[in-house]
Design a protein around this motif. Structure first.
Motif, short mmCIF file in Angstrom:
data_model
loop_
_atom_site.label_atom_id
_atom_site.label_comp_id
_atom_site.label_asym_id
_atom_site.label_seq_id
_atom_site.Cartn_x
_atom_site.Cartn_y
_atom_site.Cartn_z
N LYS A 1 -3.62 1.68 11.32
CA LYS A 1 -4.68 0.74 11.68
C LYS A 1 -6.05 1.37 11.45
O LYS A 1 -6.96 0.72 10.92
N THR A 2 -6.21 2.62 11.84
CA THR A 2 -7.48 3.33 11.63
C THR A 2 -7.81 3.43 10.15
O THR A 2 -8.97 3.31 9.75
N ASP A 3 -6.77 3.64 9.34
CA ASP A 3 -6.98 3.76 7.89
C ASP A 3 -7.10 2.41 7.19
O ASP A 3 -7.25 2.36 5.98
N GLN A 4 -7.00 1.32 7.97
CA GLN A 4 -7.07 -0.04 7.42
C GLN A 4 -5.97 -0.28 6.38
O GLN A 4 -6.20 -0.86 5.31
N ASN A 5 -4.77 0.16 6.72
CA ASN A 5 -3.63 0.04 5.81
C ASN A 5 -2.49 -0.81 6.39
O ASN A 5 -1.37 -0.74 5.89
N LEU A 6 -2.78 -1.60 7.43
CA LEU A 6 -1.71 -2.39 8.04
C LEU A 6 -1.14 -3.42 7.07
O LEU A 6 0.06 -3.70 7.09
N GLY A 7 -1.98 -3.99 6.22
CA GLY A 7 -1.50 -4.95 5.23
C GLY A 7 -0.51 -4.32 4.27
O GLY A 7 0.52 -4.91 3.93
N LEU A 8 -0.82 -3.09 3.82
CA LEU A 8 0.09 -2.39 2.91
C LEU A 8 1.38 -2.00 3.63
O LEU A 8 2.46 -1.98 3.02
N VAL A 9 1.29 -1.69 4.92
CA VAL A 9 2.48 -1.34 5.69
C VAL A 9 3.41 -2.55 5.77
O VAL A 9 4.64 -2.42 5.67
N GLU A 10 2.85 -3.75 5.96
CA GLU A 10 3.67 -4.97 5.98
C GLU A 10 4.35 -5.19 4.63
O GLU A 10 5.53 -5.56 4.56
N GLU A 11 3.61 -4.96 3.56
CA GLU A 11 4.20 -5.08 2.22
C GLU A 11 5.29 -4.03 2.01
O GLU A 11 6.30 -4.29 1.34
N LEU A 12 5.08 -2.86 2.60
CA LEU A 12 6.06 -1.78 2.48
C LEU A 12 7.38 -2.17 3.15
O LEU A 12 8.46 -1.94 2.59
N LEU A 13 7.29 -2.77 4.32
CA LEU A 13 8.50 -3.23 5.02
C LEU A 13 9.24 -4.28 4.19
O LEU A 13 10.46 -4.22 4.05
N SER B 1 9.11 -4.76 0.92
CA SER B 1 9.69 -4.16 -0.28
C SER B 1 10.94 -3.36 0.06
O SER B 1 11.90 -3.33 -0.71
N HIS B 2 10.94 -2.71 1.23
CA HIS B 2 12.11 -1.95 1.67
C HIS B 2 13.29 -2.89 1.91
O HIS B 2 14.43 -2.58 1.53
N VAL B 3 13.01 -4.04 2.53
CA VAL B 3 14.07 -5.03 2.76
C VAL B 3 14.64 -5.51 1.44
O VAL B 3 15.86 -5.52 1.23
N HIS B 4 13.77 -5.90 0.51
CA HIS B 4 14.23 -6.40 -0.78
C HIS B 4 15.04 -5.35 -1.53
O HIS B 4 16.10 -5.66 -2.10
N ARG B 5 14.57 -4.13 -1.52
CA ARG B 5 15.25 -3.06 -2.25
C ARG B 5 16.62 -2.77 -1.63
O ARG B 5 17.61 -2.58 -2.34
N SER B 6 16.69 -2.76 -0.31
CA SER B 6 17.96 -2.48 0.39
C SER B 6 18.97 -3.60 0.16
O SER B 6 20.15 -3.34 -0.10
N VAL B 7 18.51 -4.85 0.26
CA VAL B 7 19.42 -5.98 0.06
C VAL B 7 19.94 -6.01 -1.37
O VAL B 7 21.13 -6.25 -1.61
N VAL C 1 1.15 2.27 -1.93
CA VAL C 1 1.36 1.40 -3.09
C VAL C 1 2.51 1.92 -3.95
O VAL C 1 3.32 1.14 -4.47
N GLY C 2 2.60 3.23 -4.10
CA GLY C 2 3.70 3.83 -4.87
C GLY C 2 5.05 3.51 -4.26
O GLY C 2 6.00 3.15 -4.95
N LEU C 3 5.15 3.64 -2.94
CA LEU C 3 6.40 3.33 -2.25
C LEU C 3 6.75 1.85 -2.37
O LEU C 3 7.91 1.48 -2.53
N ILE C 4 5.73 1.00 -2.30
CA ILE C 4 5.96 -0.45 -2.43
C ILE C 4 6.43 -0.79 -3.85
O ILE C 4 7.39 -1.53 -4.04
N ASN C 5 5.76 -0.22 -4.83
CA ASN C 5 5.98 -0.60 -6.23
C ASN C 5 7.27 -0.05 -6.81
O ASN C 5 7.98 -0.74 -7.54
#
Length: 219
Positions: free
Chosen positions: A94-106, A108-114, A35-39
Motif C-alpha cells: 500500500k505504501t508503495d502504491q502497488n495494491l493494483g498490481l498485487v490484485e493482478e498478481l493474484l 494471474s496466479h489463479v489463471h496459471r495454476s488452473v 509486472v514480471g511475475l504477472i506477465n
C-alpha cells in the motif's frame, strides 16, 4: 493490458544513467518485479543479471524485503498461502502504491495454476481441484472454473450430479448456438454472391469503357 510494454518502460527508468540512485528508480524496480511475475511468472531476467548500479543497490534495499520473499514463494505457493503472505505485507504494498498490481498478481496466479491443472488432468473431483489450486472453498473453485471456461481461457465442463470436472473435452453446441452458426453461414453465402455480382457488373463496365475509349481515341 500490455504488461510486456509496461515492463519495457520500467526497464528504461531503472537502467537510466544517474549520479545517484533516484527514488523513482527504486519504485520502478518494485513495479517491474510485480509486472514480471504477472506477465511470465518469474522476475525479469535483467533485474537479476544486469550489473547496473541501480540494481546492485536495489537488491539490498530494506524496502525490497517483501518483494524478494514474494519471488521465493510465488511459484510453489498455493492460492490460499499466497493470499496470506500478501495480507501480511499489505502495508508495504500500500505504501508503495502497488495494491493494483498485487490484485493482478493474484489473478494471474489463479489463471496459471488452473491452466496447469487443466493441462495435467483429464478428470478431477471439484474437491481435489480446489485442494490442488488452493481455493478456500469448492464454491469459489467452481465459480473460477465457470468464468475461465466462459472466457475461453480453458476447456472444462462440470457435471453437477457427480461434482466432477472434465478438462479439455469440447462441449457440444446447444441448439441456439447451432442456429447462430447456420445463420452466419447463410449470411456469409449471401454476401459472397452479392460481391460476385458486383464484381461481374464492374467487369462489364470496364470492358464497355475500354471499347468506348478504343473507338473514340484510337484512329
Amino acid at each position: 493490458r500490455d504488461f510486456s510494454l509496461c515492463q519495457w518502460y520500467l526497464q528504461q527508468v531503472i537502467l537510466m544513467p544517474s549520479h545517484a540512485i533516484l527514488s523513482v528508480q527504486i519504485s520502478a524496480y518494485k513495479k517491474s518485479f510485480l509486472v514480471g511475475l504477472i506477465n511470465s511468472g518469474c522476475v525479469p531476467k535483467f533485474l537479476i543479471d544486469s550489473g547496473a548500479a541501480t540494481l546492485r543497490y536495489a537488491k539490498e534495499h530494506p524496502s525490497l524485503k517483501a518483494y524478494r520473499e514474494l519471488d521465493t514463494i510465488f511459484k510453489p505457493a498455493k492460492l490460499i498461502d499466497l493470499k496470506v503472505f500478501l495480507q501480511e505485507n499489505i502495508a508495504t504494498f500500500k505504501t508503495d502504491q502497488n495494491l493494483g498490481l498485487v490484485e493482478e498478481l493474484l489473478l494471474s496466479h489463479v489463471h496459471r495454476s488452473v491452466k496447469k491443472v487443466a493441462a495435467t488432468y483429464m478428470k478431477l473431483s471439484l474437491e481435489d481441484f480446489s485442494q490442488l489450486v488452493g481455493f478456500p472453498s469448492v464454491t469459489e473453485a467452481e465459480a473460477i472454473l465457470q468464468r475461465m471456461t466462459s472466457e475461453g481461457l480453458i476447456r472444462a465442463s462440470i457435471h453437477k450430479g457427480s461434482n466432477f470436472v472434465n478438462f479439455g473435452a469440447p462441449s457440444r453446441p446447444m441448439r441456439n448456438e447451432l442456429t447462430t452458426i447456420a445463420m452466419s453461414a447463410s449470411t456469409s453465402t449471401s454476401e459472397i454472391i452479392g460481391i460476385s455480382n458486383t464484381v461481374h457488373e464492374l467487369l462489364n463496365k470496364t470492358i464497355a469503357s475500354r471499347e468506348y475509349l478504343q473507338e473514340r481515341l484510337i484512329p
